[in-house]
Enzyme design. Structure first.
Site, PDB file in Angstrom:
ATOM      1  N   ARG A 157       1.409  -1.210  -0.262  1.00 12.02           N
ATOM      2  CA  ARG A 157      -0.207  -0.052   0.124  1.00 12.02           C
ATOM      3  C   ARG A 157       0.614   1.271   0.192  1.00 12.02           C
ATOM      4  O   ARG A 157       0.218   2.422   0.202  1.00 12.02           O
ATOM      5  CB  ARG A 157      -1.059   0.039   1.333  1.00 12.02           C
ATOM      6  CG  ARG A 157      -0.823   0.380   2.433  1.00 12.02           C
ATOM      7  CD  ARG A 157      -1.101  -0.065   3.372  1.00 12.02           C
ATOM      8  NE  ARG A 157      -2.156   0.765   4.495  1.00 12.02           N
ATOM      9  CZ  ARG A 157      -2.541   1.536   4.644  1.00 12.02           C
ATOM     10  NH1 ARG A 157      -1.165   2.287   5.419  1.00 12.02           N
ATOM     11  NH2 ARG A 157      -3.089   3.030   5.088  1.00 12.02           N
ATOM     12  N   ASN A 201       6.414  13.360   5.458  1.00  9.24           N
ATOM     13  CA  ASN A 201       6.029  12.673   5.517  1.00  9.24           C
ATOM     14  C   ASN A 201       5.921  11.085   4.636  1.00  9.24           C
ATOM     15  O   ASN A 201       7.132  10.380   4.426  1.00  9.24           O
ATOM     16  CB  ASN A 201       4.840  12.114   6.655  1.00  9.24           C
ATOM     17  CG  ASN A 201       4.658  11.052   6.724  1.00  9.24           C
ATOM     18  OD1 ASN A 201       3.597  10.533   7.952  1.00  9.24           O
ATOM     19  ND2 ASN A 201       3.805   9.720   6.506  1.00  9.24           N
ATOM     20  N   ARG A 275      -6.311  12.795   9.995  1.00  7.78           N
ATOM     21  CA  ARG A 275      -5.415  12.075   8.781  1.00  7.78           C
ATOM     22  C   ARG A 275      -6.284  11.584   8.028  1.00  7.78           C
ATOM     23  O   ARG A 275      -6.825  10.864   8.036  1.00  7.78           O
ATOM     24  CB  ARG A 275      -4.464  10.951   9.371  1.00  7.78           C
ATOM     25  CG  ARG A 275      -3.501  11.487  10.600  1.00  7.78           C
ATOM     26  CD  ARG A 275      -2.405  10.174  10.726  1.00  7.78           C
ATOM     27  NE  ARG A 275      -3.810   9.268  11.378  1.00  7.78           N
ATOM     28  CZ  ARG A 275      -3.516   7.919  11.466  1.00  7.78           C
ATOM     29  NH1 ARG A 275      -2.652   7.438  10.927  1.00  7.78           N
ATOM     30  NH2 ARG A 275      -4.209   7.497  12.245  1.00  7.78           N
ATOM     31  N   PRO A 276      -6.279  12.880   6.303  1.00  4.84           N
ATOM     32  CA  PRO A 276      -7.074  11.911   5.225  1.00  4.84           C
ATOM     33  C   PRO A 276      -7.219  10.012   5.264  1.00  4.84           C
ATOM     34  O   PRO A 276      -7.971   9.580   4.545  1.00  4.84           O
ATOM     35  CB  PRO A 276      -6.456  13.290   4.496  1.00  4.84           C
ATOM     36  CG  PRO A 276      -5.865  14.295   5.182  1.00  4.84           C
ATOM     37  CD  PRO A 276      -5.451  13.895   6.428  1.00  4.84           C
ATOM     38  N   GLY A 308       6.926   8.149  13.061  1.00  8.82           N
ATOM     39  CA  GLY A 308       7.012   6.847  12.406  1.00  8.82           C
ATOM     40  C   GLY A 308       6.724   5.779  12.662  1.00  8.82           C
ATOM     41  O   GLY A 308       6.535   5.194  12.440  1.00  8.82           O
ATOM     42  N   ASP A 310       3.781   4.492  13.981  1.00  4.86           N
ATOM     43  CA  ASP A 310       2.219   5.748  14.409  1.00  4.86           C
ATOM     44  C   ASP A 310       1.716   4.053  14.627  1.00  4.86           C
ATOM     45  O   ASP A 310       1.476   2.304  13.646  1.00  4.86           O
ATOM     46  CB  ASP A 310       1.902   5.745  13.335  1.00  4.86           C
ATOM     47  CG  ASP A 310       1.937   5.731  12.130  1.00  4.86           C
ATOM     48  OD1 ASP A 310       3.617   4.996  12.227  1.00  4.86           O
ATOM     49  OD2 ASP A 310       2.190   5.372  10.995  1.00  4.86           O
ATOM     50  N   GLU A 507       7.499  -5.950   6.161  1.00  4.83           N
ATOM     51  CA  GLU A 507       8.063  -4.165   6.605  1.00  4.83           C
ATOM     52  C   GLU A 507       8.122  -5.227   8.114  1.00  4.83           C
ATOM     53  O   GLU A 507       8.676  -3.317   8.442  1.00  4.83           O
ATOM     54  CB  GLU A 507       6.457  -3.421   6.526  1.00  4.83           C
ATOM     55  CG  GLU A 507       5.460  -3.824   7.234  1.00  4.83           C
ATOM     56  CD  GLU A 507       3.701  -3.072   7.099  1.00  4.83           C
ATOM     57  OE1 GLU A 507       3.708  -1.681   7.138  1.00  4.83           O
ATOM     58  OE2 GLU A 507       2.964  -3.579   7.373  1.00  4.83           O
TER      59      GLU A 507
HETATM   60  O1  LIG Z   1      -1.363   5.443   6.540  1.00  3.52           O
HETATM   61  C1  LIG Z   1      -1.098   4.843   8.324  1.00  3.52           C
HETATM   62  C2  LIG Z   1       0.219   5.286   8.196  1.00  3.52           C
HETATM   63  O2  LIG Z   1       1.459   4.981   7.063  1.00  3.52           O
HETATM   64  C3  LIG Z   1       2.598   4.840   7.560  1.00  3.52           C
HETATM   65  O3  LIG Z   1       3.318   4.802   8.335  1.00  3.52           O
HETATM   66  C4  LIG Z   1       3.728   3.166   8.446  1.00  3.52           C
HETATM   67  O4  LIG Z   1       4.184   2.736   7.342  1.00  3.52           O
HETATM   68  C5  LIG Z   1       5.388   3.574   6.838  1.00  3.52           C
HETATM   69  C6  LIG Z   1       6.048   3.574   5.367  1.00  3.52           C
HETATM   70  O5  LIG Z   1       6.703   2.140   5.304  1.00  3.52           O
HETATM   71  C7  LIG Z   1       6.518   4.227   7.699  1.00  3.52           C
HETATM   72  O6  LIG Z   1       7.114   5.145   7.582  1.00  3.52           O
HETATM   73  C8  LIG Z   1       5.845   4.297   8.849  1.00  3.52           C
HETATM   74  O7  LIG Z   1       6.724   4.534  10.230  1.00  3.52           O
HETATM   75  C9  LIG Z   1       4.554   3.206   9.647  1.00  3.52           C
HETATM   76  O8  LIG Z   1       4.076   3.481  10.838  1.00  3.52           O
HETATM   77  C10 LIG Z   1       2.725   6.652   7.070  1.00  3.52           C
HETATM   78  O9  LIG Z   1       4.152   6.664   7.366  1.00  3.52           O
HETATM   79  C11 LIG Z   1       2.182   7.245   8.597  1.00  3.52           C
HETATM   80  O10 LIG Z   1       1.966   8.405   8.610  1.00  3.52           O
HETATM   81  C12 LIG Z   1       0.024   7.022   8.083  1.00  3.52           C
HETATM   82  O11 LIG Z   1      -0.523   7.523   9.010  1.00  3.52           O
END
Ligand SMILES: OC[C@H]1O[C@H](O[C@H]2O[C@H](CO)[C@@H](O)[C@H](O)[C@H]2O)[C@H](O)[C@@H](O)[C@@H]1O
Length: 546
Positions: A157, A201, A275-276, A308, A310, A507
């Site tokens: 995604r 981000n 967050r959209p 990072g 979340d 991941e």
């Molecule tokens: O869509 C939800 C959240 O997704 C992302 O966070 C996660 O994936 C990123 C890409 O690998 C990573 O950088 C981050 O550490 C992960 O938690 C996104 O970065 C978030 O902003 C978003 O809300």
């Protein structure tokens, strides 16, 4: 509606997440996301428009009138498919510098590790993308931010560039001899700094009001160390400076310790509403709060995404600072994080060193002074000499948050400690042993608390393995170096188990079951995966090449 959930005063004070009335604000976004048209909220905001936004907004007004303001889920679904489409923004692309047999493979003696490293290099072409010209021709119809150079995506995604992921992706590219591709990704970051004054981000409009852990300057330093491309540095060092100045101007906070007031950094990205890309999730999280408190929670949710991490009990805790599992108890901005301050220490000192290369001595001195001040604050505020570790600081209670997170070791990773004191590495190992952190064969978990959030137990994340392993390695202590090697080899073996079973890199993994992918949080586990491959390549280079 979402807008009525915010007081009119807050609506006036805070900017929207971005200017787009489709992707970031307004009733169309609210209606589509709350109707749960797609299982993953990110799907809608990643779609592009089949016509101009003004036309869609007009059609939406008519649509709402026709349905007396209460369309069914199927009505909304039809509106979405009539006006939006998926895909058509990126092409797959094979970079000129891709070589399935890069030089470093010759230096690996271990047969299994040689095969695994070759397989990992073979994954890059599956993650390489370039933007289609349509995006640059009609940027208003897309949420993706237009850039010219090809790039590596994390995977699944995550189809766009992510800020901190790219640090480890670039490390992996440099090991794989893909210097040109790495430079292109740095060029894309420069494009966004020129346009927006900072690095979002991720490369989407809905990420435009928050950043991610500041690792751009360290990635440039890694590229320059590998290539000696001082010409690139001379052309672009002003943008590295501008990006760090953005952190200094926007993320600085006063911290009181021992009657001193110190300037440090935290995550508090302010913009209006949910967050959209996770609109429905955030809207429901704040549902039970009085109107006056909702925006505070939205900001802390966005702060969690900016960190990072979340999400995690590192940011979710009650008034007394005790972690709990209810996301609505999120207080990201109350914490002064060890890793953020350590990353900025490294970025300031790397920039200072790079200014020496471009012979700009005054600027080098200015950033060195900032680095030294921050290093002193890190030691005063975070270091706990009784426990032999650094801890996050609760800036409301004025106390350290004494829990294990791999981020506690970030000062070792970035050199934000007294490097002459070899004893520090020994103490950190003792702390980790005492907290039974070495008992997991699937990697070091993000915390020791099982909350159901993805940045908690039992998930083991690649960037956190790098911080642990390379931090212990850099500490100078022999005991710590031995532990670093053990952790790195265990992580690689877990990666190999997972890859052999599924053909995928993930991941995140499960610390308790080697090779098993992780879970929890608000979306399903993703494979690919940019930073996982980068970290594995770094460990292979460090521990398996001669
Ligand atoms: O869509 C939800 C959240 O997704 C992302 O966070 C996660 O994936 C990123 C890409 O690998 C990573 O950088 C981050 O550490 C992960 O938690 C996104 O970065 C978030 O902003 C978003 O809300």
């Amino acid at each position: 509606s979402s807008l009525s959930s915010l007081s009119s005063q807050q609506q006036k004070q805070l900017p929207p997440t971005c200017d787009s009335k489709i992707y970031c604000q307004g009733n169309l976004l609210h209606t589509v996301q709350m109707a749960e048209v797609f299982p993953d909220s990110k799907s809608f905001v990643d779609m592009h428009m089949k016509m101009d936004p003004e036309e869609i907004l007009k059609d939406f007004d008519v649509f709402m009138d026709e349905h007396k303001g209460e369309p069914s889920k199927d009505d909304v679904k039809k509106f979405v498919t009539d006006h939006f489409d998926s895909g058509n923004e990126l092409s797959e692309w094979t970079p000129n510098d891709y070589n399935p047999e890069p030089e470093f493979l010759k230096d690996i003696n271990d047969t299994d590790m040689h095969k695994f490293a070759k397989d990992l290099v073979g994954v890059w072409p599956k993650l390489t993308r370039i933007m289609k010209p349509e995006v640059r021709e009609h940027p208003e119809r897309y949420s993706i931010l237009p850039v010219t150079e090809g790039f590596i995506i994390p995977g699944g995604r995550f189809k766009e560039t992510y800020y901190w992921d790219t640090y480890w992706i670039i490390k992996g590219l440099l090991i794989s001899g893909m210097h040109e591709t790495a430079r292109g990704m740095l060029d894309n970051f420069v494009t966004l700094i020129k346009e927006y004054g900072f690095i979002p981000n991720g490369f989407r409009k809905y990420y435009l009001k928050r950043s991610q852990p500041p690792l751009f300057t360290p990635m440039v330093k890694s590229y320059i160390d590998a290539t000696e491309d001082v010409a690139w540095l001379k052309d672009n060092i002003q943008y590295l400076d501008a990006e760090l100045q953005y952190w200094v101007d926007n993320k600085m906070v006063s911290v009181k310790k021992n009657k001193m007031t110190l300037k440090m950094f935290n995550y508090k990205p302010e913009s209006l509403g949910p967050r959209p890309e996770s609109y429905r999730e955030d809207y429901l999280t704040v549902d039970h709060f009085p109107e006056s408190e909702k925006q505070r929670v939205y900001t802390d949710l966005k702060g969690g995404a900016e960190s990072g991490w979340d999400y995690t009990t590192r940011w979710i805790f009650d008034a007394e600072g005790t972690p709990n599992s209810n996301l609505s108890d999120i207080h990201t901005s109350r914490s002064i994080p060890v890793d953020l301050n350590s990353f900025l220490y490294r970025a300031f000192s790397d920039l200072s060193k790079m200014y020496l290369k471009t012979h700009q001595l005054d600027k080098s001195k200015k950033w060195l002074e900032r680095a030294i001040k921050l290093k002193t604050a890190i030691s005063l505020v975070f270091w706990n000499s009784d426990d032999g570790i650094w801890y996050d600081f609760d800036n409301v209670l004025g106390i350290q948050r004494k829990y294990f997170w791999p981020s506690n070791l970030a000062p070792l990773w970035t050199g934000a400690f007294n490097t002459l004191n070899k004893n520090i590495g020994d103490k950190v190992v003792d702390y980790l042993e005492k907290n039974k952190v070495f008992q997991y064969c699937g990697g070091t978990p993000a915390s020791l608390i099982r909350s159901g959030e993805q940045w908690d137990f039992p998930n083991a994340w690649p960037p956190l393995q790098a911080i642990m392993v390379q931090g212990l390695q850099k500490s100078g202590s022999e005991k710590a170096k031995k532990k670093a090697e053990e952790l790195a080899t265990a992580w690689l073996h877990a990666n190999i188990v997972g890859f052999t079973e599924t053909g995928e890199m993930f991941e995140k993994y499960d610390a308790e079951v080697p090779g098993q992918y992780g879970g929890g949080g608000e979306y399903t586990v993703q494979s690919g995966f940019g930073w996982t491959n980068g970290v594995a390549l770094e460990f292979i280079k460090e521990y398996y090449t001669h």
